[in-house]
Design a protein around this motif. Structure first.
Motif, mmCIF file in Angstrom:
data_model
loop_
_atom_site.group_PDB
_atom_site.id
_atom_site.type_symbol
_atom_site.label_atom_id
_atom_site.label_comp_id
_atom_site.label_asym_id
_atom_site.label_seq_id
_atom_site.Cartn_x
_atom_site.Cartn_y
_atom_site.Cartn_z
ATOM 1 N N ASP A 1 -86.810 20.131 -46.322
ATOM 2 C CA ASP A 1 -85.540 19.546 -45.877
ATOM 3 C C ASP A 1 -85.743 18.552 -44.741
ATOM 4 O O ASP A 1 -84.971 18.513 -43.779
ATOM 5 C CB ASP A 1 -84.556 20.647 -45.463
ATOM 6 N N GLY A 2 -86.812 17.748 -44.824
ATOM 7 C CA GLY A 2 -87.067 16.714 -43.839
ATOM 8 C C GLY A 2 -87.655 17.194 -42.521
ATOM 9 O O GLY A 2 -87.791 16.418 -41.583
ATOM 10 N N ARG A 3 -88.031 18.467 -42.440
ATOM 11 C CA ARG A 3 -88.590 19.000 -41.196
ATOM 12 C C ARG A 3 -89.901 19.720 -41.496
ATOM 13 O O ARG A 3 -89.996 20.496 -42.442
ATOM 14 C CB ARG A 3 -87.595 19.982 -40.574
ATOM 15 N N TRP A 4 -90.915 19.481 -40.667
ATOM 16 C CA TRP A 4 -92.194 20.156 -40.817
ATOM 17 C C TRP A 4 -92.114 21.518 -40.137
ATOM 18 O O TRP A 4 -91.720 21.622 -38.985
ATOM 19 C CB TRP A 4 -93.318 19.327 -40.200
ATOM 20 N N ARG A 5 -92.500 22.571 -40.869
ATOM 21 C CA ARG A 5 -92.501 23.933 -40.330
ATOM 22 C C ARG A 5 -93.888 24.555 -40.518
ATOM 23 O O ARG A 5 -94.591 24.284 -41.488
ATOM 24 C CB ARG A 5 -91.471 24.794 -41.042
ATOM 25 N N LEU A 6 -94.244 25.413 -39.578
ATOM 26 C CA LEU A 6 -95.503 26.150 -39.669
ATOM 27 C C LEU A 6 -95.344 27.282 -40.671
ATOM 28 O O LEU A 6 -94.347 28.007 -40.642
ATOM 29 C CB LEU A 6 -95.879 26.708 -38.298
ATOM 30 N N ILE A 7 -96.340 27.429 -41.567
ATOM 31 C CA ILE A 7 -96.252 28.502 -42.554
ATOM 32 C C ILE A 7 -97.405 29.496 -42.443
ATOM 33 O O ILE A 7 -97.254 30.654 -42.799
ATOM 34 C CB ILE A 7 -96.143 27.958 -44.001
ATOM 35 N N ALA A 8 -98.549 29.065 -41.933
ATOM 36 C CA ALA A 8 -99.683 29.974 -41.731
ATOM 37 C C ALA A 8 -100.494 29.450 -40.552
ATOM 38 O O ALA A 8 -100.846 28.271 -40.525
ATOM 39 C CB ALA A 8 -100.547 30.056 -42.975
ATOM 40 N N PRO B 1 -98.518 15.929 -50.451
ATOM 41 C CA PRO B 1 -97.809 15.091 -49.477
ATOM 42 C C PRO B 1 -96.911 15.884 -48.522
ATOM 43 O O PRO B 1 -96.632 15.430 -47.416
ATOM 44 C CB PRO B 1 -96.974 14.150 -50.346
ATOM 45 N N ASP B 2 -96.500 17.089 -48.941
ATOM 46 C CA ASP B 2 -95.593 17.882 -48.109
ATOM 47 C C ASP B 2 -96.247 19.141 -47.540
ATOM 48 O O ASP B 2 -95.574 19.998 -46.968
ATOM 49 C CB ASP B 2 -94.348 18.272 -48.916
ATOM 50 N N VAL B 3 -97.571 19.270 -47.660
ATOM 51 C CA VAL B 3 -98.305 20.428 -47.130
ATOM 52 C C VAL B 3 -99.600 19.926 -46.492
ATOM 53 O O VAL B 3 -100.358 19.189 -47.127
ATOM 54 C CB VAL B 3 -98.642 21.458 -48.234
#
Length: 107
Positions: free
Chosen positions: A91-98, A58-60
């Motif tokens: 922390d409630g924000r979507w960030r790019l990881i790859a 759900p978070d990835v």
């Protein structure tokens, strides 16, 4: 503007640019991004179309897109790209990881 773009990445993110340059970590991504000439795309734009999204958890999520660069007159510039972004919610924000930005070569 580069700071806003760089802020999308997690601190330990990895990114392979459309020309195959591997970048590891937000600091390296920031350094590369700040080397791009100011105004390099001032007379053009880019469109992105999400082609597919797969939630690994759900978070990835993995997001496949179609990207095209355009002149201000609406003519395509170069080849399209098919980037793949893996993003995670923290922390409630979507960030790019790859990220992998692959140019589509003409057939």
């Amino acid at each position: 503007m580069p700071e806003e773009f760089v802020g999308l990445f997690r601190a330990d993110a990895i990114w392979t640019t459309g020309h195959g340059k591997h970048l590891a970590g937000r600091d390296e991504i920031s350094s590369f991004t700040h080397q791009v000439p100011t105004g390099a795309m001032k007379d053009s734009t880019t469109t992105y179309e999400v082609v597919d999204e797969l939630f690994i958890r759900p978070d990835v999520a993995a997001v496949k897109a179609h990207a095209q660069y355009w002149t201000s007159e609406g003519e395509p510039i170069g080849n399209a790209a098919t980037p793949l972004y893996v993003r995670a919610e923290e922390d409630g924000r979507w960030r790019l990881i790859a990220c992998q930005n692959t140019e589509v070569l003409a057939q």
